[in-house]
Structure formats: C-alpha cells, structure tokens
Motif scaffolding. Structure first.
Motif, short mmCIF file in Angstrom:
data_model
loop_
_atom_site.label_atom_id
_atom_site.label_comp_id
_atom_site.label_asym_id
_atom_site.label_seq_id
_atom_site.Cartn_x
_atom_site.Cartn_y
_atom_site.Cartn_z
N ASP A 1 33.53 50.23 63.69
CA ASP A 1 34.13 51.35 62.97
C ASP A 1 35.22 52.02 63.80
O ASP A 1 35.48 51.65 64.95
N THR A 2 35.88 53.00 63.21
CA THR A 2 36.99 53.68 63.86
C THR A 2 36.54 54.56 65.02
O THR A 2 37.38 55.08 65.76
N PHE A 3 35.24 54.74 65.20
CA PHE A 3 34.70 55.51 66.31
C PHE A 3 34.13 54.59 67.40
O PHE A 3 33.42 55.04 68.28
N LYS A 4 34.45 53.29 67.30
CA LYS A 4 34.03 52.26 68.26
C LYS A 4 32.54 51.95 68.23
O LYS A 4 32.01 51.34 69.15
N ASN A 5 31.84 52.36 67.18
CA ASN A 5 30.47 51.91 66.97
C ASN A 5 30.56 50.51 66.38
O ASN A 5 31.49 50.20 65.64
N SER A 6 29.60 49.67 66.69
CA SER A 6 29.61 48.32 66.12
C SER A 6 28.17 47.89 65.83
O SER A 6 27.21 48.50 66.32
N GLY A 7 28.06 46.85 65.01
CA GLY A 7 26.74 46.37 64.68
C GLY A 7 26.77 45.28 63.64
O GLY A 7 27.78 44.61 63.43
N ILE A 8 25.63 45.15 62.98
CA ILE A 8 25.42 44.10 61.99
C ILE A 8 24.97 44.74 60.68
O ILE A 8 24.18 45.69 60.69
N GLY A 9 25.45 44.19 59.58
CA GLY A 9 25.03 44.68 58.28
C GLY A 9 24.63 43.53 57.38
O GLY A 9 25.03 42.39 57.59
N THR A 10 23.82 43.86 56.39
CA THR A 10 23.45 42.88 55.36
C THR A 10 23.65 43.50 53.99
O THR A 10 23.52 44.71 53.81
N ILE A 11 23.98 42.65 53.04
CA ILE A 11 24.16 43.06 51.66
C ILE A 11 23.38 42.09 50.79
O ILE A 11 23.53 40.87 50.92
N THR A 12 22.52 42.62 49.92
CA THR A 12 21.80 41.78 48.96
C THR A 12 22.06 42.33 47.56
O THR A 12 22.34 43.52 47.39
N ARG A 13 21.98 41.46 46.60
CA ARG A 13 22.18 41.87 45.21
C ARG A 13 20.92 42.55 44.68
O ARG A 13 19.81 42.16 45.04
N ALA A 14 21.14 43.52 43.83
CA ALA A 14 20.05 44.23 43.16
C ALA A 14 20.50 44.48 41.73
O ALA A 14 20.98 45.55 41.40
N ASP B 1 29.77 56.74 69.38
CA ASP B 1 29.85 58.10 68.85
C ASP B 1 28.72 58.30 67.84
O ASP B 1 28.80 57.82 66.71
N PRO B 2 27.67 59.02 68.22
CA PRO B 2 26.51 59.17 67.33
C PRO B 2 26.77 60.03 66.09
O PRO B 2 25.94 60.06 65.19
N SER B 3 27.92 60.67 66.00
CA SER B 3 28.20 61.51 64.82
C SER B 3 28.31 60.69 63.53
O SER B 3 28.24 61.24 62.44
N CYS B 4 28.45 59.37 63.64
CA CYS B 4 28.55 58.50 62.46
C CYS B 4 27.20 57.98 61.98
O CYS B 4 27.10 57.42 60.88
N LEU B 5 26.18 58.13 62.78
CA LEU B 5 24.89 57.48 62.50
C LEU B 5 24.25 57.94 61.19
O LEU B 5 23.48 57.19 60.59
N ALA B 6 24.57 59.12 60.72
CA ALA B 6 24.00 59.60 59.45
C ALA B 6 24.37 58.68 58.29
O ALA B 6 23.63 58.59 57.30
N TRP C 1 31.82 63.08 54.57
CA TRP C 1 31.07 64.22 54.05
C TRP C 1 31.86 64.82 52.90
O TRP C 1 33.09 64.91 52.94
N ALA C 2 31.19 65.26 51.85
CA ALA C 2 31.84 65.80 50.66
C ALA C 2 32.67 67.05 50.98
O ALA C 2 33.72 67.27 50.38
N ASP C 3 32.22 67.84 51.95
CA ASP C 3 32.96 69.05 52.29
C ASP C 3 34.03 68.82 53.36
O ASP C 3 34.70 69.75 53.80
N GLY C 4 34.19 67.58 53.81
CA GLY C 4 35.25 67.23 54.74
C GLY C 4 34.94 67.47 56.21
O GLY C 4 35.77 67.19 57.06
N HIS C 5 33.77 67.96 56.53
CA HIS C 5 33.46 68.21 57.94
C HIS C 5 33.02 66.92 58.64
O HIS C 5 32.65 65.95 57.99
N GLY C 6 33.10 66.93 59.95
CA GLY C 6 32.51 65.85 60.75
C GLY C 6 33.22 64.51 60.67
O GLY C 6 34.33 64.38 60.17
N ALA C 7 32.52 63.53 61.18
CA ALA C 7 33.05 62.17 61.27
C ALA C 7 33.19 61.54 59.88
O ALA C 7 32.41 61.82 58.98
N ALA C 8 34.21 60.70 59.74
CA ALA C 8 34.43 59.93 58.52
C ALA C 8 34.79 58.51 58.93
O ALA C 8 35.97 58.13 58.95
N PRO C 9 33.79 57.71 59.29
CA PRO C 9 34.07 56.37 59.81
C PRO C 9 34.61 55.41 58.76
O PRO C 9 34.26 55.49 57.58
N GLU C 10 35.48 54.54 59.23
CA GLU C 10 35.96 53.41 58.44
C GLU C 10 35.66 52.16 59.27
O GLU C 10 35.77 52.19 60.49
#
Length: 142
Positions: free
Chosen positions: A95-108, A123-128, A68-77
């Motif tokens: 991530d550093t909050f033990k959330n895991s999943g799958i991602g995709t990247i496509t060119r644009a 930890d749902p605080s990272c879902l945003a 978050w730009a103002d430094g509040h809340g979760a900052a996942p890596e």
C-alpha cells in the motif's frame, strides 16, 4: 460405404471443436472476476472500501483503496498481481504507506469475500482496513 480414414478425421474434427468450445467457456468463466466491488458502509458506516479486479490475458491485477467517511486518518491505496486457484484469487500487495502482505478473494454469490493479511507493517494506522472475510458488493464491470 464409409472409409475408416474419413470416420477417424470426422471424430478428430468433432473433438477439436469440443475442445475449442470448452476453452472459450473456461476463459469466459475466468473473466467473471473482472469488475469493481465496494462496501460503502464499511466498518459500520464509518469508512468506504473499494476494490477493482482487472484482467488482461492471463495477468490479473487487484487494486484497492479505503478511507474514513469523515476524511480523517490514513487512506491507503494498494495494488498487486493475482493468481487464480480454483474459485479463489490470491494476491500480494503493497500500500501507499509501505505496508505489504497477502490477500485472498473468494466468490460469494454475486459478491466477493476479501481477506487481507498484512505481513509487513510500516504504518499501523492502516490496519483498521485490513481484515478477514470482508464482503464487497459488485459495483460494476470494467
């Protein structure tokens, strides 16, 4: 007069040269993923999202972080290994909050579109920070 054996060897030599050039061209195209990408006005300017793609031989690693730009809340890596399929990278992450999943990247164009799907939420605080078709601009090459 040309011998048939000499013509055959010339043809084989030209074919090998063409295959080598084609292979180098494909490797150069694949390395086009490598770099750093960012959205400094993520979530309407309230956050920053950064992603890095590194390649060593055939191994590709995706790393990202968000805050978050103002430094509040979760900052996942997070980081994970990626594979290439056509014009798309697919990666698994934790991530550093033990959330895991799958991602995709496509060119644009010069940008990339990133979709992150958390399949395990500790930890749902990272879902945003995780969504679909997030456009990131190239910040630089590594």
């Amino acid at each position: 007069m040309k011998s048939p054996a000499l013509s055959f060897f010339r043809t084989v030599a030209v074919l090998v040269l063409v295959l080598i050039v084609a292979s180098l061209t494909l490797e150069a195209a694949d390395s086009g993923w490598t770099g750093q990408y960012t959205d400094k006005k993520f979530l309407g300017g309230r956050a920053v999202f950064q992603l890095s793609i590194e390649q060593s031989g055939s191994a590709i690693q995706v790393s990202f972080d968000a805050a978050w730009a103002d430094g509040h809340g979760a900052a996942p890596e997070a980081e994970g290994r990626a594979t290439v399929s056509g014009n798309k990278l697919t990666f698994k992450f934790e991530d550093t909050f033990k959330n895991s999943g799958i991602g995709t990247i496509t060119r644009a164009g010069g940008d990339i579109l990133v979709s992150i799907n958390p399949t395990h939420v500790a930890d749902p605080s990272c879902l945003a920070f995780y969504g679909k078709n997030m456009r990131l601009k190239r910040a630089g090459k590594r």
